[in-house]
Design a protein around this motif. Structure first.
Motif, PDB file in Angstrom:
ATOM      1  N   HIS A 235      -3.424  10.063 -37.997  1.00  0.00           N
ATOM      2  CA  HIS A 235      -2.994  10.891 -39.132  1.00  0.00           C
ATOM      3  C   HIS A 235      -3.271  12.359 -38.808  1.00  0.00           C
ATOM      4  O   HIS A 235      -3.891  12.656 -37.769  1.00  0.00           O
TER       5      HIS A 235
ATOM      6  N   ARG B 160       0.703   5.144 -34.449  1.00  0.00           N
ATOM      7  CA  ARG B 160       0.011   3.924 -34.859  1.00  0.00           C
ATOM      8  C   ARG B 160       0.581   2.725 -34.124  1.00  0.00           C
ATOM      9  O   ARG B 160       1.772   2.690 -33.803  1.00  0.00           O
TER      10      ARG B 160
ATOM     11  N   GLN C 134       3.661  13.618 -40.283  1.00  0.00           N
ATOM     12  CA  GLN C 134       3.025  13.834 -41.582  1.00  0.00           C
ATOM     13  C   GLN C 134       2.915  15.329 -41.843  1.00  0.00           C
ATOM     14  O   GLN C 134       2.944  16.141 -40.917  1.00  0.00           O
TER      15      GLN C 134
ATOM     16  N   PHE D 185      -9.224   6.532 -50.280  1.00  0.00           N
ATOM     17  CA  PHE D 185      -9.276   7.026 -48.903  1.00  0.00           C
ATOM     18  C   PHE D 185     -10.725   7.385 -48.633  1.00  0.00           C
ATOM     19  O   PHE D 185     -11.396   7.907 -49.524  1.00  0.00           O
TER      20      PHE D 185
ATOM     21  N   PHE E 221     -12.065   9.735 -47.103  1.00  0.00           N
ATOM     22  CA  PHE E 221     -12.393  11.161 -47.061  1.00  0.00           C
ATOM     23  C   PHE E 221     -12.132  11.899 -48.371  1.00  0.00           C
ATOM     24  O   PHE E 221     -12.273  13.113 -48.442  1.00  0.00           O
ATOM     25  N   THR E 222     -11.682  11.185 -49.408  1.00  0.00           N
ATOM     26  CA  THR E 222     -11.511  11.828 -50.718  1.00  0.00           C
ATOM     27  C   THR E 222     -12.167  10.969 -51.790  1.00  0.00           C
ATOM     28  O   THR E 222     -12.188   9.741 -51.707  1.00  0.00           O
TER      29      THR E 222
ATOM     30  N   CYS F 186      -3.717  11.547 -51.917  1.00  0.00           N
ATOM     31  CA  CYS F 186      -4.446  12.794 -52.126  1.00  0.00           C
ATOM     32  C   CYS F 186      -5.800  12.516 -52.758  1.00  0.00           C
ATOM     33  O   CYS F 186      -6.137  11.368 -53.050  1.00  0.00           O
ATOM     34  N   GLY F 187      -6.565  13.578 -52.983  1.00  0.00           N
ATOM     35  CA  GLY F 187      -7.843  13.416 -53.670  1.00  0.00           C
ATOM     36  C   GLY F 187      -8.722  14.632 -53.491  1.00  0.00           C
ATOM     37  O   GLY F 187      -8.334  15.618 -52.855  1.00  0.00           O
TER      38      GLY F 187
ATOM     39  N   GLY G 219      -1.777  14.164 -48.150  1.00  0.00           N
ATOM     40  CA  GLY G 219      -1.037  13.861 -46.929  1.00  0.00           C
ATOM     41  C   GLY G 219       0.229  13.104 -47.276  1.00  0.00           C
ATOM     42  O   GLY G 219       0.206  12.218 -48.147  1.00  0.00           O
TER      43      GLY G 219
HETATM   44  N1  DAH Z   1      -4.443  10.440 -43.884  1.00  0.00           N
HETATM   45  C1  DAH Z   1      -3.870   9.539 -44.868  1.00  0.00           C
HETATM   46  C2  DAH Z   1      -3.011   8.498 -44.140  1.00  0.00           C
HETATM   47  O1  DAH Z   1      -2.498   8.778 -43.090  1.00  0.00           O
HETATM   48  C3  DAH Z   1      -3.036  10.284 -45.863  1.00  0.00           C
HETATM   49  C4  DAH Z   1      -3.856  11.111 -46.754  1.00  0.00           C
HETATM   50  C5  DAH Z   1      -4.325  10.601 -47.933  1.00  0.00           C
HETATM   51  C6  DAH Z   1      -4.231  12.402 -46.423  1.00  0.00           C
HETATM   52  C7  DAH Z   1      -5.114  11.319 -48.797  1.00  0.00           C
HETATM   53  C8  DAH Z   1      -5.039  13.161 -47.260  1.00  0.00           C
HETATM   54  C9  DAH Z   1      -5.481  12.590 -48.453  1.00  0.00           C
HETATM   55  O2  DAH Z   1      -5.412  14.398 -46.962  1.00  0.00           O
HETATM   56  O3  DAH Z   1      -6.276  13.321 -49.277  1.00  0.00           O
HETATM   57  O4  DAH Z   1      -2.858   7.420 -44.604  1.00  0.00           O
END
Ligand code: DAH
Length: 368
Positions: free
Chosen positions: A186, A212, A226, A266, A268-269, A301-302, A337
């Motif tokens: 990502h 991937r 992305q 996710f 990271f959020t 997102c988050g 994302g």
């Molecule tokens: N990186 C995630 C993916 O590839 C997508 C994503 C989700 C990015 C939430 C973000 C986020 O920055 O806050 O599935």
């Protein structure tokens, strides 16, 4: 060109063709001088006693077997005609023959190139955020485990890694796990790279290619694109995230489009959300494209998880940089994302992701 009599090694057709081709070339080369001195050229080739044609024909014909006489004779006549043509028009014989211009042939159409529809879509998304004061950041496609996973709060051996179908680079086993290389799954690692390099406030968009280990089908490709976003500052709230994405979706899909946010996960959020837009094909009434739900899921997102700020702080400290700016007590942020292919497919009504990579001009020309 040699004045000696060339040796004829055999009398088969192929050898004759080759040997006479060499002589024809000798004629062509010596013809350059014929324009200024046609008599010297005539003596060289047709001189009655020492002319090359006579000497060669004597040397070659004398020892020729009976069945080779006819093919030899035909070729000598052709060579003689070439020599006579030079004498008739010495200036015309020096260069290679120029084909006559055939004005009835169709013309050459020079097709101007156009940007690929995926690039156009990526540029459109990025531009929406540029208008909101975001700048663009880029990162490498070969990434380390630290940036792609660890700093984004995917612990080692955590099942959340399984969702990313990672393509590992070979021969990394001897390295510490944080340094092992992989193809980024990502664009999120560029969030970390940017925060390690720059102090907040930060508003960035990250367009790019990701990889991937996915089987290709109508909606999946092992390589896709992305656009990531990150906004960090002293007082960034979930309302800022909602307002920003609501605006961005209306800028991309038209002002009539609505957004809604669903709880998601996710690493990271926290909290995380999936964003849906009202179906742009049926306006929300329900149709085949939105599976009769009236909504289309578009992005994740988050709010940036404090564990991410902590990882950034740790890395800044390790590198000897100021480790105070990303203290979770002082800053907050949101991230998002989205998949470029998916958005391009919705915008252009494309039913199979494979068209984007096929190189089929009938598909691509529609975007000219
Ligand atoms: N990186 C995630 C993916 O590839 C997508 C994503 C989700 C990015 C939430 C973000 C986020 O920055 O806050 O599935």
């Amino acid at each position: 060109m040699s004045d000696q009599i060339p040796h004829l090694p055999a009398y088969d057709e192929a050898t004759l063709d080759l040997s006479f081709a060499v002589l024809e070339e000798d004629v062509r080369v010596s013809a350059a001088a014929a324009a200024s001195d046609p008599e010297a050229f005539r003596l060289l080739w047709l001189g009655r006693k020492q002319g090359r044609l006579k000497l060669i024909s004597e040397a070659w014909l004398k020892s020729a077997p009976a069945e080779a006489r006819k093919p030899l004779g035909i070729r000598f006549n052709q060579l003689k005609e070439s020599i006579e043509r030079v004498l008739a028009a010495p200036a015309a014989a020096t260069g290679p023959a120029v084909p006559a211009l055939d004005v009835t042939l169709p013309g050459l159409v020079r097709q101007p190139g156009i940007p690929h529809p995926l690039l156009t879509t990526m540029d459109r998304i990025v531009e929406v955020f540029h208008h909101l004061g975001y700048s663009t950041e880029l990162g490498p496609q070969v990434e380390s485990d630290f940036y792609n996973f660890e700093a984004l709060n995917f612990p080692e051996n955590h099942p959340a890694r399984d969702t990313q179908d990672t393509l590992q680079i070979a021969g990394q086993a001897s390295k510490p796990s944080r340094d092992r290389l992989l193809m980024r799954t990502h664009t999120s690692p560029v969030q970390i790279r940017t925060m390690v390099a720059q102090a907040p406030p930060l508003r960035i968009v990250i367009p790019g290619k990701v990889h991937r280990n996915d089987a290709a089908d109508a909606t999946h490709s092992p390589i896709f694109h992305q656009v990531e976003g990150l906004c960090v500052g002293p007082d960034i709230t979930f309302s800022d995230l909602k307002g920003t994405l609501d605006h961005a979706m209306r800028a991309l899909f038209g002002t009539g489009v609505k957004t809604r946010f669903f709880p998601s996960f996710f690493p990271f959020t926290e909290p995380s959300a999936d964003v849906q837009i009202s179906c742009i094909f049926c306006g929300g009434a329900g149709c085949r494209k939105c599976k009769h739900s009236g909504w289309i899921e578009l992005l994740g997102c988050g709010m940036v998880d404090p564990a991410v700020f902590q990882a950034v702080t740790g890395e800044r400290r390790r590198l000897g940089l100021d480790d105070t700016p990303y203290d979770p007590a002082r800053v907050s942020g949101f991230a998002f994302g989205m998949g470029v292919e998916r958005i391009a497919m919705i915008l252009h009504g494309v039913s199979d992701i494979g068209y984007f990579y096929s190189g089929d001009m009938r598909f691509l020309e529609q975007f000219a």
